[in-house]
Design a protein around this motif. Structure first.
Motif, mmCIF file in Angstrom:
data_model
loop_
_atom_site.group_PDB
_atom_site.id
_atom_site.type_symbol
_atom_site.label_atom_id
_atom_site.label_comp_id
_atom_site.label_asym_id
_atom_site.label_seq_id
_atom_site.Cartn_x
_atom_site.Cartn_y
_atom_site.Cartn_z
ATOM 1 N N UNK A 81 0.847 -1.199 0.000
ATOM 2 C CA UNK A 81 0.000 0.000 0.000
ATOM 3 C C UNK A 81 0.884 1.252 0.000
ATOM 4 N N UNK A 82 0.430 2.254 -0.743
ATOM 5 C CA UNK A 82 1.266 3.437 -0.953
ATOM 6 C C UNK A 82 1.636 4.160 0.331
ATOM 7 N N UNK A 83 0.638 4.335 1.200
ATOM 8 C CA UNK A 83 0.893 5.108 2.421
ATOM 9 C C UNK A 83 1.889 4.364 3.326
ATOM 10 N N UNK A 84 1.777 3.040 3.356
ATOM 11 C CA UNK A 84 2.745 2.249 4.123
ATOM 12 C C UNK A 84 4.147 2.428 3.556
ATOM 13 N N UNK A 85 4.222 2.381 2.237
ATOM 14 C CA UNK A 85 5.553 2.517 1.608
ATOM 15 C C UNK A 85 6.177 3.861 1.930
ATOM 16 N N UNK A 86 5.363 4.915 1.889
ATOM 17 C CA UNK A 86 5.889 6.251 2.197
ATOM 18 C C UNK A 86 6.380 6.328 3.638
ATOM 19 N N UNK A 87 5.575 5.760 4.552
ATOM 20 C CA UNK A 87 5.965 5.769 5.964
ATOM 21 C C UNK A 87 7.282 5.017 6.151
ATOM 22 N N UNK A 88 7.360 3.827 5.559
ATOM 23 C CA UNK A 88 8.535 2.975 5.762
ATOM 24 C C UNK A 88 9.793 3.611 5.179
ATOM 25 N N UNK A 89 9.633 4.199 3.999
ATOM 26 C CA UNK A 89 10.803 4.821 3.351
ATOM 27 C C UNK A 89 11.381 5.952 4.187
ATOM 28 N N UNK A 90 10.543 6.591 4.994
ATOM 29 C CA UNK A 90 11.028 7.751 5.749
ATOM 30 C C UNK A 90 11.751 7.346 7.041
ATOM 31 N N UNK A 91 11.643 6.082 7.421
ATOM 32 C CA UNK A 91 12.292 5.621 8.660
ATOM 33 C C UNK A 91 13.715 5.182 8.351
ATOM 34 N N UNK A 92 14.666 5.665 9.146
ATOM 35 C CA UNK A 92 16.049 5.248 8.920
ATOM 36 C C UNK A 92 16.206 3.781 9.300
ATOM 37 N N UNK A 93 17.046 3.071 8.591
ATOM 38 C CA UNK A 93 17.110 1.618 8.753
ATOM 39 C C UNK A 93 17.504 1.197 10.174
ATOM 40 N N UNK A 94 18.270 2.039 10.865
ATOM 41 C CA UNK A 94 18.683 1.672 12.215
ATOM 42 C C UNK A 94 17.634 2.012 13.273
ATOM 43 N N UNK A 95 16.586 2.723 12.894
ATOM 44 C CA UNK A 95 15.578 3.156 13.869
ATOM 45 C C UNK A 95 14.453 2.127 14.025
ATOM 46 N N UNK A 96 13.946 2.049 15.260
ATOM 47 C CA UNK A 96 12.792 1.192 15.533
ATOM 48 C C UNK A 96 11.754 2.040 16.260
ATOM 49 N N UNK A 97 11.018 2.869 15.511
ATOM 50 C CA UNK A 97 10.070 3.767 16.193
ATOM 51 C C UNK A 97 8.945 2.985 16.863
ATOM 52 N N UNK A 98 8.552 3.429 18.049
ATOM 53 C CA UNK A 98 7.411 2.810 18.718
ATOM 54 C C UNK A 98 6.179 3.688 18.581
ATOM 55 N N UNK A 99 6.416 4.981 18.479
ATOM 56 C CA UNK A 99 5.301 5.902 18.294
ATOM 57 C C UNK A 99 5.113 6.183 16.813
ATOM 58 N N UNK A 100 3.939 5.858 16.306
ATOM 59 C CA UNK A 100 3.632 6.100 14.902
ATOM 60 C C UNK A 100 3.754 7.593 14.598
ATOM 61 N N UNK A 101 3.381 8.405 15.594
ATOM 62 C CA UNK A 101 3.387 9.856 15.388
ATOM 63 C C UNK A 101 4.804 10.421 15.206
ATOM 64 N N UNK A 102 5.820 9.624 15.526
ATOM 65 C CA UNK A 102 7.190 10.119 15.378
ATOM 66 C C UNK A 102 7.851 9.686 14.083
ATOM 67 N N UNK A 103 7.123 8.957 13.280
ATOM 68 C CA UNK A 103 7.678 8.557 11.981
ATOM 69 C C UNK A 103 7.836 9.823 11.129
ATOM 70 N N UNK A 104 9.025 10.034 10.554
ATOM 71 C CA UNK A 104 9.294 11.295 9.850
ATOM 72 C C UNK A 104 8.222 11.685 8.823
ATOM 73 N N UNK A 105 7.761 10.742 8.021
ATOM 74 C CA UNK A 105 6.753 11.073 7.006
ATOM 75 C C UNK A 105 5.476 11.589 7.663
ATOM 76 N N UNK A 106 5.069 10.922 8.733
ATOM 77 C CA UNK A 106 3.829 11.330 9.412
ATOM 78 C C UNK A 106 3.995 12.702 10.065
ATOM 79 N N UNK A 107 5.165 12.912 10.678
ATOM 80 C CA UNK A 107 5.421 14.200 11.315
ATOM 81 C C UNK A 107 5.394 15.314 10.266
#
Lengths: 173, 135
Positions: free
Chosen positions: A98-124
């Protein structure tokens, strides 16, 4: 007669393809939730976040720490916990097309494991334009209450046309 | 006339089943707690513990059952942080309450840890139930 039939068929096809785009793979959203246990156990307290909003590593970490779930105790019995972890991990954003998932995932750095969805760079980034103070509204309180403003959030659709901010109104870009 | 009889019987029967389900779940849970070493249960002890305040070290704030359930258990409460509505706990106001053992165990565990900072003992949980079922 034939023309009328043709018009019907064409209109029907258009409507059908429209709904396919809105709901199906390749639409603008994230895959809707389809797990009763998850809805029952997690949705009692908060918005039922779609698994496609976080990567698998995040869901694994989150489900391993339910004793302190953002300050609340959300412990489950072990059987249910494992079932839900399996569902979330298996359908996580990094396994979604799904497009929105892909956008969210692409914005997360590979070493990061965000627990808060609201802190994902794309969402922010997408929420930068939210008017200051809007979140203080009693019906919103936090960016984590997706469906306070995104009226179609529970269907996995976070598009701008579905936004209606309490105390502010519909979102017109 | 026959209809009236039927309706009355159905209502009475429905109420009976409801009370049964209710008494059933609470009674079996209390028996389970006694099999784990608890003695007889006291509504007074349950009430006292329900209303006691505990210091939450991390936040420096006092917590009690009432923080989220509210002071009137026949009315709904509100989660201290999320604002989530918590349905009335008193069975007289909410017949769905105290009918599901798995649900009760889950929330005892979560809420004892959140409020008191540890799991409650079998005795304490039985006392809580004794207090709640009389409301």
């Amino acid at each position: 007669m034939k023309v009328k039939t043709l018009v019907k068929v064409v209109t029907g096809t258009l409507l059908l393809s429209g709904s396919l785009v809105a709901n199906g793979d390749g639409g603008g959203g994230v895959a809707p939730v389809n797990n009763e246990l998850y809805v029952e156990e997690c949705g009692t307290c908060h918005f039922v976040y779609q698994p496609g909003l976080l990567p698998e590593r995040s869901w694994r970490k989150l489900m391993a720490g339910l004793e302190d779930h953002f300050g609340e105790n959300a412990e489950l019995d072990e059987v249910d916990r494992q079932k839900i972890e399996g569902y979330l991990s298996g359908n996580a954003g990094d396994h979604s097309s799904y497009k929105r998932s892909k956008k969210l995932m692409r914005s997360i750095r590979s070493g990061d494991t965000p627990l808060r969805i609201t802190e994902i760079p794309y969402l922010a980034k997408e929420h930068r334009e939210v008017p200051k103070g809007a979140l203080k509204h009693e019906k919103i309180r936090s960016l984590s209450n997706c469906d306070a403003c995104h009226r179609t959030a529970s269907k996995g659709n976070f598009g701008e046309r579905g936004i209606d901010i309490p105390g502010y109104g519909k979102w017109d870009d | 006339m026959r209809n009236v009889f039927l309706i009355t019987t159905t209502l009475a029967f429905g109420l009976l089943i409801n009370l049964e389900a209710h008494a059933g779940a609470v009674d079996s849970l209390q028996l389970e707690y006694q099999s784990q070493g608890a003695g007889s249960f006291s509504a007074t002890s349950g009430e006292q513990m329900w209303k006691r305040r505990y210091l939450h070290k991390k936040s420096g704030k006092q917590r009690s059952c009432q923080t989220c359930h509210g002071k009137e258990l026949t009315r709904s409460g509100k989660h201290a942080r999320t604002g989530k509505v918590i349905e009335p706990l008193a069975v007289s106001a909410n017949s769905e309450r105290l009918t599901d053992i798995k649900f009760m165990k889950k929330w005892f565990k979560r809420n004892c840890k959140w409020t008191i900072g540890r799991e409650c003992s079998a005795q304490e949980k039985g006392d809580f139930l004794e207090y709640l079922k009389g409301l």
